[in-house]
Design an enzyme around this catalytic site. Structure first.
Site, mmCIF file in Angstrom:
data_model
loop_
_atom_site.group_PDB
_atom_site.id
_atom_site.type_symbol
_atom_site.label_atom_id
_atom_site.label_comp_id
_atom_site.label_asym_id
_atom_site.label_seq_id
_atom_site.Cartn_x
_atom_site.Cartn_y
_atom_site.Cartn_z
ATOM 1 N N GLU A 74 1.416 -1.028 -0.309
ATOM 2 C CA GLU A 74 0.267 -0.189 -0.011
ATOM 3 C C GLU A 74 0.633 1.493 -0.046
ATOM 4 O O GLU A 74 0.345 2.534 -0.728
ATOM 5 C CB GLU A 74 -1.279 -0.113 1.518
ATOM 6 C CG GLU A 74 -2.068 -0.498 0.802
ATOM 7 C CD GLU A 74 -2.837 -0.032 0.262
ATOM 8 O OE1 GLU A 74 -3.001 1.038 -0.275
ATOM 9 O OE2 GLU A 74 -4.557 -1.180 -0.137
ATOM 10 N N GLU A 95 2.377 1.538 -3.738
ATOM 11 C CA GLU A 95 1.330 2.262 -4.403
ATOM 12 C C GLU A 95 0.810 3.487 -4.041
ATOM 13 O O GLU A 95 0.495 4.458 -5.241
ATOM 14 C CB GLU A 95 -0.055 1.119 -4.683
ATOM 15 C CG GLU A 95 0.186 -0.069 -5.354
ATOM 16 C CD GLU A 95 -1.356 -1.740 -4.663
ATOM 17 O OE1 GLU A 95 -0.933 -2.326 -5.029
ATOM 18 O OE2 GLU A 95 -1.834 -0.851 -3.939
ATOM 19 N N GLU A 96 1.049 3.967 -3.516
ATOM 20 C CA GLU A 96 -0.255 5.084 -2.652
ATOM 21 C C GLU A 96 1.291 6.079 -3.430
ATOM 22 O O GLU A 96 1.013 7.426 -2.644
ATOM 23 C CB GLU A 96 0.294 5.365 -1.631
ATOM 24 C CG GLU A 96 -1.325 4.572 -1.252
ATOM 25 C CD GLU A 96 -2.546 5.200 -0.227
ATOM 26 O OE1 GLU A 96 -3.753 4.538 0.166
ATOM 27 O OE2 GLU A 96 -2.021 5.742 1.218
#
Length: 297
Positions: free
Chosen positions: A178, A181-182
């Site tokens: 995460e 991805e962010e």
């Protein structure tokens, strides 16, 4: 293999031969996998009737009656029946026979029936998944700066990056994925600093949010414009002083400060062999004990 294990395996084979065979299907009884709780799991959808003017409903009504009689006679307890979308016309028949909805996925619905209810024994079948799992990443660099984001929906509310756990994904992998991805920052898992449990989060389910310490392996931010409004490295102390409406993020900032400056380590992840299926699972703990000998057994 121990004598006890041999007895258990032989019993499993015996039950499977009795409840999951082609002869039952020829007799108009649903074949299913016996579980360790004296239940039956029916998930071989090829045995469901279909076609004809009623789509197989009439035949299925006969099959369900004979199957229930057989299971009751043999003192089975919980019955689990999976119905794919292609056979959804059969669902009302199960409901008419006392089955209840357990859960639904994109390609099937699962219904259950507790057979000992007539004896006054309460239904002991487990409910469907009770919690969502989420992970946030506390990423602190060697300048004591923490990686922070704001979301497009709340562009002025700073928080740590993170998101939902994917099916089949370990907690220690979720936060790493995460964060990348962010923010575009590559990291590796260090430990779990804490977690928060919340009731009635969505769809009347709970939520468990794991706060994970991650070591940064890169520093250049390349945030996802579809999700992230702002992303920056900020001094850890600054994060503790940011005004936020989120008590969770306040608690995260205090754990981050304790981790950065006061030697708090949290719980690391140790791989241990999975007794239910091939591969490893993880035990999260703060002990100094060595778990290496428990891997891949």
């Amino acid at each position: 293999m121990s004598e006890t294990s041999k007895i258990i395996d032989n019993k499993k084979l015996e039950l499977n031969a009795k409840y999951n065979n082609a002869e039952l299907i020829r007799e108009g009884i649903l074949a299913g996998i016996p579980d360790i709780f004296d239940g039956i799991i029916v998930n071989d959808t090829t045995q469901y009737p279909k076609g004809g003017e009623d789509g197989g409903v009439g035949k299925f009504k006969e099959i369900i009656k004979k199957s229930l009689d057989f299971w009751v006679e043999n003192k089975r307890r919980g019955i689990w029946i999976e119905i794919p979308e292609s056979h959804s016309i059969l669902i009302p028949t199960l409901v008419e026979n006392g089955f209840s909805f357990h859960h639904c996925q994109s390609n099937y619905i699962l219904l259950t029936k507790w057979l000992p209810i007539n004896n006054g024994e309460p239904n002991k079948l487990p409910q469907y998944t009770s919690h969502f799992i989420g992970c946030g990443g506390v990423v602190i660099n060697d300048r004591n700066e923490i990686l922070l984001i704001t979301e497009k929906q709340r562009p002025d509310k700073w928080k740590i990056p993170g998101g939902a756990n994917d099916p089949g994904e370990d907690i220690c992998q979720t936060a790493v994925r995460e964060v990348f991805e962010e923010t575009g920052i590559r990291t590796e898992f260090v430990s779990i600093l804490g977690f928060r449990q919340l009731h009635n989060y969505a769809f009347n389910r709970g939520d468990i949010y794991f706060i994970c310490a991650l070591k940064p392996l890169s520093s250049e931010i390349n945030s996802d414009p579809s999700e992230i409004a702002q992303c920056k490295w900020a001094p850890v102390k600054e994060f503790t002083e940011i005004e936020t409406p989120f008590p969770l993020q306040k608690s995260v900032s205090r754990l981050a400060y304790d981790y950065c400056f006061n030697g708090y380590k949290g719980m690391k992840a140790s791989a241990v062999a999975n007794s239910l299926r091939p591969g490893n699972s993880f035990v999260y703990h703060g002990s100094d004990t060595d778990f290496e000998d428990l891997k891949n057994n």
